[in-house]
Design an enzyme around this catalytic site. Structure first.
Site, short mmCIF file in Angstrom:
data_model
loop_
_atom_site.label_atom_id
_atom_site.label_comp_id
_atom_site.label_asym_id
_atom_site.label_seq_id
_atom_site.Cartn_x
_atom_site.Cartn_y
_atom_site.Cartn_z
N ASN A 55 -1.15 7.83 0.00
CA ASN A 55 -0.65 6.49 0.37
C ASN A 55 -0.24 6.44 1.83
O ASN A 55 -0.45 5.43 2.51
CB ASN A 55 0.52 6.10 -0.53
CG ASN A 55 0.06 5.65 -1.90
OD1 ASN A 55 -0.97 6.10 -2.37
ND2 ASN A 55 0.81 4.78 -2.53
N GLU A 73 -3.21 5.95 3.97
CA GLU A 73 -3.69 4.56 3.98
C GLU A 73 -2.83 3.69 4.90
O GLU A 73 -3.34 2.85 5.65
CB GLU A 73 -3.69 4.01 2.56
CG GLU A 73 -4.66 4.74 1.63
CD GLU A 73 -4.30 4.57 0.16
OE1 GLU A 73 -3.47 3.69 -0.14
OE2 GLU A 73 -4.84 5.31 -0.68
N ASP A 98 23.48 24.09 -34.73
CA ASP A 98 22.88 23.63 -35.97
C ASP A 98 23.85 22.87 -36.86
O ASP A 98 23.44 22.11 -37.72
CB ASP A 98 22.29 24.80 -36.76
CG ASP A 98 23.31 25.91 -37.01
OD1 ASP A 98 24.51 25.67 -36.77
OD2 ASP A 98 22.92 27.01 -37.42
N ASP A 155 28.69 21.24 -33.97
CA ASP A 155 28.00 21.35 -32.69
C ASP A 155 27.60 19.98 -32.12
O ASP A 155 27.31 19.86 -30.93
CB ASP A 155 26.71 22.18 -32.84
CG ASP A 155 27.00 23.60 -33.28
OD1 ASP A 155 27.89 24.22 -32.67
OD2 ASP A 155 26.34 24.08 -34.21
N ASP A 190 24.53 28.95 -29.75
CA ASP A 190 25.12 29.47 -30.97
C ASP A 190 24.58 30.88 -31.20
O ASP A 190 23.53 31.25 -30.68
CB ASP A 190 24.75 28.54 -32.13
CG ASP A 190 25.46 28.90 -33.42
OD1 ASP A 190 26.53 29.52 -33.34
OD2 ASP A 190 24.95 28.56 -34.50
N ALA A 195 0.82 -1.21 0.00
CA ALA A 195 0.00 0.00 0.00
C ALA A 195 0.86 1.26 0.00
O ALA A 195 0.44 2.31 -0.50
CB ALA A 195 -0.92 0.01 1.21
#
Length: 931
Positions: A739, A742, A673, A677, A343, A297
């Site tokens: 949780n 619980e 680009d 690179d 760049d 649980a």
């Protein structure tokens, strides 16, 4: 392959091909500069050196790649929980957990399989054929068969097949932006460079594999093939970067740490419950089953699915902001970035060379409008500016036009300015054209900028060339730094020249005044022009001079054509900043993110652009590639945090910069680009490729592709990444507090000797349905307004700090006490059956957790400050989950499955009151926090 890579790198380290004369190279490579190699020798060398291609990396093992998706510790905790659920014969829970784990594994497998293609993309840049001279004959051969010592022939439009030393060149230019970052085509020459330490971008007597010939013709001697080329060296760096690639993203590291914490907490609860029950005399087997049920649980089964779905939704939102995500965890990584290395050309600037200043006679002019669209004005720079040209709407401008409206426009210009613009158009090899509503330059961008400036005054190349057809051309030469085009005009043959202003002035004997007159060019005027040139150059503007002369009389040589020129004026141009770039840089700075410019352009230009963007102050540090070479890795690591600009850098330099930042603990994003690179993009925590001009290599090496090549889109992606992490943390906070509640309900019941308030099927129902749907709604919660004014998260920060864990524990305790109170009231005050009391506790827990989802939207702000309806998904999730829970309680067929019983009216009133209590309680807590 590794040996060949090592050998090629060693060869590059020991040979400076640009510094050797052609004959020395021919002797060393045992070849004939006129006849080339013979066929047998070429075959022998190919067998020894290997083919002229980049080897494809072996494909990853699909099985190994799939298994690697389950290496996360949290995943193993979930698998353990599924096994335990199976041992307890809780097959629904076990199946649900395993299904979630498997689904996440499949998603990760698909993403990684698509991401590992960098070397394959590099191979696409190889050319199919090459023209080589062998045994004195020009032959077309497969490019992969080229060897060192081959003599190749190049023309405009060719992709360079191998690294070569030029033997001959006429007006030869190569576009090397993808390799060096140089934004404009490079004029090549055959002369010897007298030093061995020359940056790649300045090796004018060399051409490199994968770059493109833009104009002219050339002949070269192949000095390196395959992995021995500059492109091959980059391939080796990509491979090395891939092998040393980051193992985990910040989010994965935090979830891993969280998994360990969760495991120890669960084990602690199990131990305490088991020990107390055993000491109290409970049966050993029963206590073991209860303890294990509590451990199951405690594990948020839906967490991996919620994280994956949150990231996937982030992909959709980021795509709308021009950022395509290739790897899901990269979204959050970008949100954690502390440094962005970017760049310049095309990212911070528009990559559209634009004339901004003109100088004629003694007067300067401003040219408005940016980019290649012929739309703008020319103004005198004075106290009361005079507009000298009207604005031409781009959609209505016809470059073939030669009507009276243009002649009227000519009349609006000063005669000297008219002559300057006319000469720039007639001494030009580029063209401007419109395609699908977009203007673009065919040819040299610098020459294109001159055409656009003239077009803003109504002077078009098509119209002027019809009246002044080409006679002949004296092409640009790197030593002369000039070019001349001779045309036949109505006034006779005229030579129009352009070039470097200081060089051009030496060939001039007179100058044109603003009113179109001609006067002698004395020392005073030469000084005035020189000062104007220096002033413009100091503003990081590229400056060209233009001149002309009549050549009706016979001339004996090209040199004589370029003597006794009449100086017309200066053009100053630049690649303009993107209008949103400066704001995006400020946004990143406010967010605590350092922006660093890395460019192949000259240092002075880079510094000027960085100052304009606010990246570089007077006390800032800028380094060139040659200066980087003088630093050890340790020295660079110490200095990297103080450097804001890097200029004239190579692929190796970029990789070293990224590695230095990472050694300092930064989360680094790298944008680019070009092929040069790609290694740095691969090695960075988050690699960002440009989508419009980026090469396939760069895109395949990246984690994210910016579709509009705009730095502002990167800043927007950072904001989205931060918002996604914030929402993931909200979601995990909500799931854990539920949780914990619980677990605490079960723990307190055991400690107090009470019957178990919840059954396993009811806990499973809450975890997978009533918790899961609101958790997904929290994943799309609107971004906090102050998100980009907060500093970046530290790379070593955990998912939750001590304060947040205490908050989760406190909220879980509150929800547990609410459920236990309702359970006790039903069982002891109203003396209802255990099944009815469990139904009350079950429903109160569900309603309280659903209400708590609204509390989890912010730690500080009230729900009413945030706005109840600002997250409509959460409202619908609440209503849907509540409706499903009511169906469980009221549909008779569901009762035996979920072990619920019919309830009297007073229980419904109790459940409504207790379920809404967490909202009121948390509003009080938040009010106290704000105070």
């Amino acid at each position: 392959m590794e040996k060949r890579i090592s050998a090629s790198r060693e060869m590059k380290a020991t040979k400076a091909w640009h510094a050797l004369s052609p004959q020395t190279l021919a002797d060393e490579l045992r070849t004939d500069l006129e006849a080339g190699l013979n066929v047998d020798e070429a075959a022998r060398r190919r067998a020894h050196e290997g083919p002229n291609e980049l080897p494809e990396a072996p494909p990853p093992s699909l099985l190994k790649l799939f298994i690697s998706q389950f290496a996360s510790f949290l995943v193993w905790v979930l698998i353990g929980a599924a096994i335990v659920s199976g041992l307890l014969e809780d097959w629904i829970d076990a199946a649900a957990i395993l299904a979630i784990v498997f689904l996440n594994g499949v998603l990760g497998f698909v993403q990684e399989f698509r991401a590992e293609r960098s070397l394959a993309a590099l191979r696409k840049m190889s050319v199919a054929t090459a023209r080589a001279i062998r045994e004195g004959t020009l032959q077309s051969i497969p490019a992969r068969e080229l060897v060192r010592g081959d003599v190749i022939v190049l023309e405009a439009g060719d992709r360079i097949p191998a690294d070569s030393r030029l033997l001959y060149a006429t007006n030869f230019q190569a576009q090397e932006a993808s390799l060096t970052g140089e934004s404009t085509p490079v004029q090549k020459q055959v002369g010897l460079l007298d030093t061995t330490e020359v940056p790649l971008a300045d090796q004018r007597n060399m051409v490199f594999m994968g770059t493109v010939a833009v104009s002219g013709k050339a002949r070269g001697l192949v000095v390196a093939t395959g992995l021995g080329t500059e492109l091959g060296r980059i391939a080796a760096m990509i491979q090395k970067a891939a092998e040393a690639e980051r193992v985990e993203t910040p989010l994965q590291r935090r979830l891993e740490q969280f998994g360990y914490t969760l495991l120890w907490l669960a084990l602690g609860v199990v131990t305490v419950v088991f020990a107390l029950g055993y000491l109290r005399g409970e049966p050993l087997v029963e206590m073991f089953l209860i303890s294990v049920s509590l451990a199951v649980a405690a594990v948020p089964e839906g967490l991996p699915a919620v994280v994956t779905i949150t990231l996937a939704l982030g992909v959709t939102r980021m795509a709308k902001r021009h950022a395509l995500i290739r790897k899901l965890p990269a979204i959050e990584t970008l949100g954690s970035a502390t440094v962005i290395c970017t760049d310049k050309t095309g990212t911070l600037t528009k990559n559209e060379m634009t004339v901004t200043r003109l100088f004629v006679g003694d007067q300067s002019f401003e040219v408005t409008g940016e980019g290649y669209e012929p739309k703008g004005k020319i103004r005198e720079i004075r106290a009361d500016p005079k507009v000298l040209s009207t604005e031409f709407p781009s959609q209505g401008f016809d470059h073939r036009s030669d009507d009276s409206s243009l002649r009227t426009q000519y009349a609006a210009l000063f005669p000297g300015l008219h002559q300057l613009l006319t000469a720039a158009v007639l001494c030009n090899g580029a063209t401007v054209q419109q395609e699908n509503g977009t203007w673009r330059i065919i040819g040299d961008p610098t020459e294109g900028a001159l055409l656009v400036a003239a077009a803003k005054a109504g002077l078009t190349k098509a119209a002027l060339e019809r009246r002044a057809p080409l006679d002949r051309e004296v092409p640009f030469d790197a030593e002369r730094k000039m070019m001349t085009i001779i045309r036949r005009t109505e006034h006779g043959r005229m030579a129009y020249c352009k070039g470097a202003p200081d060089v051009l002035l030496k060939h001039c004997a007179a100058r044109v005044t603003l009113d179109g007159g001609t006067e002698s060019l004395d020392d005073e005027h030469r000084q005035l022009i020189g000062e104007a040139n220096d002033s413009l150059a100091q503003q990081a503007l590229r400056v060209l001079g233009v001149a002309y002369r009549s050549v009706d009389l016979p001339v004996s040589s090209d040199e004589e054509v370029e003597r006794g020129l009449i100086f017309l004026g200066l053009f100053a141009m630049k690649d303009p900043l993107r209008p949103e770039a400066a704001r995006a840089v400020r946004l990143c700075r406010d967010a605590g993110i350092r922006t660093v410019m890395i460019t192949g352009d000259h240092k002075e230009t880079a510094i000027a652009i960085a100052r304009e963007l606010g990246l570089h102050r007077d006390d800032g540090v800028a380094l060139s590639g040659s200066e980087l070479d003088g630093l050890t890795d340790e020295q660079l690591t110490q200095r990297v945090e103080h450097v804001s600009v890097y200029a004239r850098v190579s692929a190796e330099h970029k990789l070293r910069i990224i590695q230095a930042w990472k050694r300092n603990g930064a989360i680094v994003a790298m944008t680019g680009d070009g092929v040069n690179d790609a290694p740095a993009i691969k090695a960075a925590d988050i690699g960002v490729a440009m989508g419009m001009v980026g090469t396939d290599v760069t895109k395949e090496a990246s984690d994210m592709v910016v579709t509009d090549d705009n730095f502002a889109s990167i800043a927007a992606a950072v904001e989205e990444g931060r918002g996604i992490f914030d929402n993931i943390r909200k979601t995990v906070h909500f799931l854990l507090s539920c949780n914990v509640s619980e677990v605490l309900v079960m723990l307190f019941a055991t400690l107090l000797g009470l019957p178990l308030p919840l059954l396993p099927i009811q806990i499973l129902w809450m975890n997978l349905v009533t918790d899961g749907i609101p958790a997904l709604a929290l994943a799309v919660d609107p971004k906090a307004p102050d998100l980009m004014s907060q500093p970046p998260r530290r790379p070593d920060d955990r998912l939750f700090d001590r304060t947040r864990f205490l908050s989760i524990g406190g909220e879980g305790l509150m929800l547990a006490l609410v459920a236990l109170s309702a359970f006790s009231a039903s069982l002891f005050l109203w003396h209802q059956s255990l099944e009815q009391a469990r139904t009350v506790a079950f429903t109160v827990m569900v309603v309280a957790q659903l209400v708590h989802a609204f509390n989890s939207r912010s730690d500080q702000l009230s729900l009413f400050q945030l706005g109840i309806t600002t997250n409509r998904s959460l409202i619908w999730a609440f209503l849907l989950s509540l409706g499903v829970q009511l169906a469980v309680l009221t549909i008779p067929a569901a009762a035996p499955i979920f072990k619920v019983a019919p309830l009297p009216l007073e229980d419904w009133e109790l459940m409504a009151f207790m379920g809404l209590f967490p909202l009121a309680a948390m509003e009080v807590v938040k009010w106290l926090r704000r105070r």
